[in-house]
Write an enzyme that holds these catalytic residues in place. Structure first.
Site, mmCIF file in Angstrom:
data_model
loop_
_atom_site.group_PDB
_atom_site.id
_atom_site.type_symbol
_atom_site.label_atom_id
_atom_site.label_comp_id
_atom_site.label_asym_id
_atom_site.label_seq_id
_atom_site.Cartn_x
_atom_site.Cartn_y
_atom_site.Cartn_z
ATOM 1 N N TRP A 1 0.835 -1.197 0.000
ATOM 2 C CA TRP A 1 0.000 0.000 0.000
ATOM 3 C C TRP A 1 0.868 1.244 0.000
ATOM 4 O O TRP A 1 2.051 1.193 0.311
ATOM 5 C CB TRP A 1 -1.041 -0.010 1.115
ATOM 6 C CG TRP A 1 -0.566 -0.153 2.547
ATOM 7 C CD1 TRP A 1 0.667 -0.547 2.993
ATOM 8 C CD2 TRP A 1 -1.355 0.098 3.718
ATOM 9 N NE1 TRP A 1 0.695 -0.565 4.359
ATOM 10 C CE2 TRP A 1 -0.527 -0.170 4.845
ATOM 11 C CE3 TRP A 1 -2.645 0.507 3.945
ATOM 12 C CZ2 TRP A 1 -0.977 -0.034 6.155
ATOM 13 C CZ3 TRP A 1 -3.097 0.655 5.255
ATOM 14 C CH2 TRP A 1 -2.266 0.381 6.334
ATOM 15 N N ASN A 2 0.241 2.356 -0.411
ATOM 16 C CA ASN A 2 0.940 3.635 -0.525
ATOM 17 C C ASN A 2 0.114 4.725 0.134
ATOM 18 O O ASN A 2 -1.106 4.612 0.234
ATOM 19 C CB ASN A 2 1.103 4.026 -2.001
ATOM 20 C CG ASN A 2 1.871 3.005 -2.801
ATOM 21 O OD1 ASN A 2 3.071 2.843 -2.636
ATOM 22 N ND2 ASN A 2 1.178 2.305 -3.694
ATOM 23 N N HIS B 1 -6.770 19.382 -7.967
ATOM 24 C CA HIS B 1 -6.966 19.671 -9.396
ATOM 25 C C HIS B 1 -5.839 19.063 -10.228
ATOM 26 O O HIS B 1 -5.244 19.718 -11.070
ATOM 27 C CB HIS B 1 -7.095 21.189 -9.599
ATOM 28 C CG HIS B 1 -8.285 21.765 -8.884
ATOM 29 N ND1 HIS B 1 -9.443 22.141 -9.537
ATOM 30 C CD2 HIS B 1 -8.512 21.963 -7.557
ATOM 31 C CE1 HIS B 1 -10.326 22.569 -8.641
ATOM 32 N NE2 HIS B 1 -9.785 22.473 -7.430
ATOM 33 N N HIS C 1 -9.958 15.609 -13.322
ATOM 34 C CA HIS C 1 -10.502 16.051 -12.033
ATOM 35 C C HIS C 1 -11.767 16.867 -12.219
ATOM 36 O O HIS C 1 -12.106 17.283 -13.320
ATOM 37 C CB HIS C 1 -9.448 16.830 -11.243
ATOM 38 C CG HIS C 1 -9.155 18.194 -11.777
ATOM 39 N ND1 HIS C 1 -8.150 18.429 -12.685
ATOM 40 C CD2 HIS C 1 -9.739 19.404 -11.545
ATOM 41 C CE1 HIS C 1 -8.128 19.715 -12.985
ATOM 42 N NE2 HIS C 1 -9.090 20.344 -12.317
ATOM 43 N N ASP D 1 -14.091 20.137 -10.943
ATOM 44 C CA ASP D 1 -14.138 21.470 -10.337
ATOM 45 C C ASP D 1 -15.511 21.653 -9.697
ATOM 46 O O ASP D 1 -16.533 21.658 -10.390
ATOM 47 C CB ASP D 1 -13.991 22.571 -11.394
ATOM 48 C CG ASP D 1 -12.606 22.669 -12.015
ATOM 49 O OD1 ASP D 1 -11.653 22.065 -11.499
ATOM 50 O OD2 ASP D 1 -12.507 23.373 -13.050
ATOM 51 N N HIS E 1 -14.846 26.280 -6.277
ATOM 52 C CA HIS E 1 -13.484 26.466 -6.793
ATOM 53 C C HIS E 1 -13.261 27.917 -7.222
ATOM 54 O O HIS E 1 -12.136 28.411 -7.170
ATOM 55 C CB HIS E 1 -13.269 25.514 -7.973
ATOM 56 C CG HIS E 1 -11.956 25.659 -8.677
ATOM 57 N ND1 HIS E 1 -10.757 25.787 -8.008
ATOM 58 C CD2 HIS E 1 -11.654 25.690 -10.001
ATOM 59 C CE1 HIS E 1 -9.782 25.881 -8.897
ATOM 60 N NE2 HIS E 1 -10.287 25.849 -10.107
ATOM 61 N N HIS F 1 -14.682 29.127 -15.969
ATOM 62 C CA HIS F 1 -14.673 29.091 -14.504
ATOM 63 C C HIS F 1 -15.622 30.152 -13.936
ATOM 64 O O HIS F 1 -16.434 29.875 -13.050
ATOM 65 C CB HIS F 1 -13.262 29.320 -13.970
ATOM 66 C CG HIS F 1 -12.344 28.154 -14.146
ATOM 67 N ND1 HIS F 1 -11.631 27.924 -15.301
ATOM 68 C CD2 HIS F 1 -12.033 27.132 -13.303
ATOM 69 C CE1 HIS F 1 -10.908 26.824 -15.152
ATOM 70 N NE2 HIS F 1 -11.131 26.323 -13.961
#
Ligand code: MN
Length: 256
Positions: free
Chosen positions: A61-62, A69, A73, A75, A79, A206
């Site tokens: 595992w990590n 973002h 991804h 928004d 945002h 945006h």
């Protein structure tokens, strides 16, 4: 519809194909770079915890490090300053993550001009041919830009004047913001054009979409594999409390 077992069977037999629209997430996944005096988003990286070794003999595992973002991804409305009092990513209703897809294809125009911006007339022409933009649907901007997605320099396509990547004119963004679509999906690093800092208003997607409680989805791939109309798209960001976005998996269901 009494149950959805028919849909599950259709996925199993391939008559409904599942297309992954997500870019792979790794340390070289392209990210947005702002001017150096501004805050910067993080690249994605893995930090090893254990891999069948003395730190964990039977398990791998990590920890992950990423910006909200980074890569493909989502928004959320908060945002942008125009949506600052609207939903964070954890508050977006699940019902508003799934919708009919409408694909507007400007691959040829972008091949000739990487700064190509979708015009209001482009949107009106699409609606004349295909009907109104879908209520509670995802509008997906196919540009071919995902072909550069494994090469951060080509993907940013920047020179001394900044990045040169396709986007949307303010007039088209304003029109789209007044429709009932859920959001706007793109192949590029962000929903706005590379040169959109110089638009009036700056960053029209945006500014107008977040302010209208719509969403953005970026770095999509495989838009050439879904039809202009008729697919269903599922966008799955993490419910980060107070978050402004999240890396997400994006899947399209397509009837074959
Ligand atoms: Mn973003």
């Amino acid at each position: 519809m009494s149950d959805l077992s028919g849909l599950a069977a259709a996925i199993l037999d391939g008559s409904v194909e599942v297309i992954d629209l997500t870019s792979p997430l790794h340390s070289e996944t392209p990210i947005l770079q702002l001017p150096p005096e501004m805050g910067q988003t993080a690249k994605f990286s893995l930090e090893l915890i254990s891999r069948y070794d003395e730190m964990g003999p039977a398990w791998y595992w990590n920890n992950i490090h990423t910006g909200e973002h980074t890569g493909t991804h989502f928004d959320a409305p908060n945002h942008w300053i125009t949506g600052k009092d609207l939903d964070d990513v954890s508050q977006v209703p699940a019902k508003r993550l799934i919708g009919a897809a409408a694909v507007i294809d400007k691959t040829a125009e972008v091949a000739g001009n990487p700064d190509y911006c979708l015009t209001l007339q482009d949107v009106l022409d699409w609606e004349a041919a295909n009907g109104p933009l879908p209520e509670n649907g995802w509008m997906l901007f196919r540009t071919g830009w995902s072909q550069y997605g494994d090469d951060p320099a080509a993907f940013a396509n920047a020179d001394e004047n900044g990045p040169h990547t396709p986007g949307v004119t303010p007039e088209a963004a304003e029109y789209i913001s007044k429709t009932k679509i859920l959001g706007w999906g793109v192949e590029t690093v962000g929903t706005d054009a590379g040169g959109a800092f110089g638009f009036e208003p700056p960053f029209p997607c945006h500014t107008m979409f977040m302010g209208a409680n719509k969403y953005g989805v970026t770095q999509l791939r495989n838009l050439d594999k879904i039809p202009t109309k008729g697919a269903v798209v599922i966008v799955a960001p993490l419910p980060i409390v107070n978050g402004s976005g999240s890396p997400c998996r994006v899947l399209a269901l397509v009837q074959r």
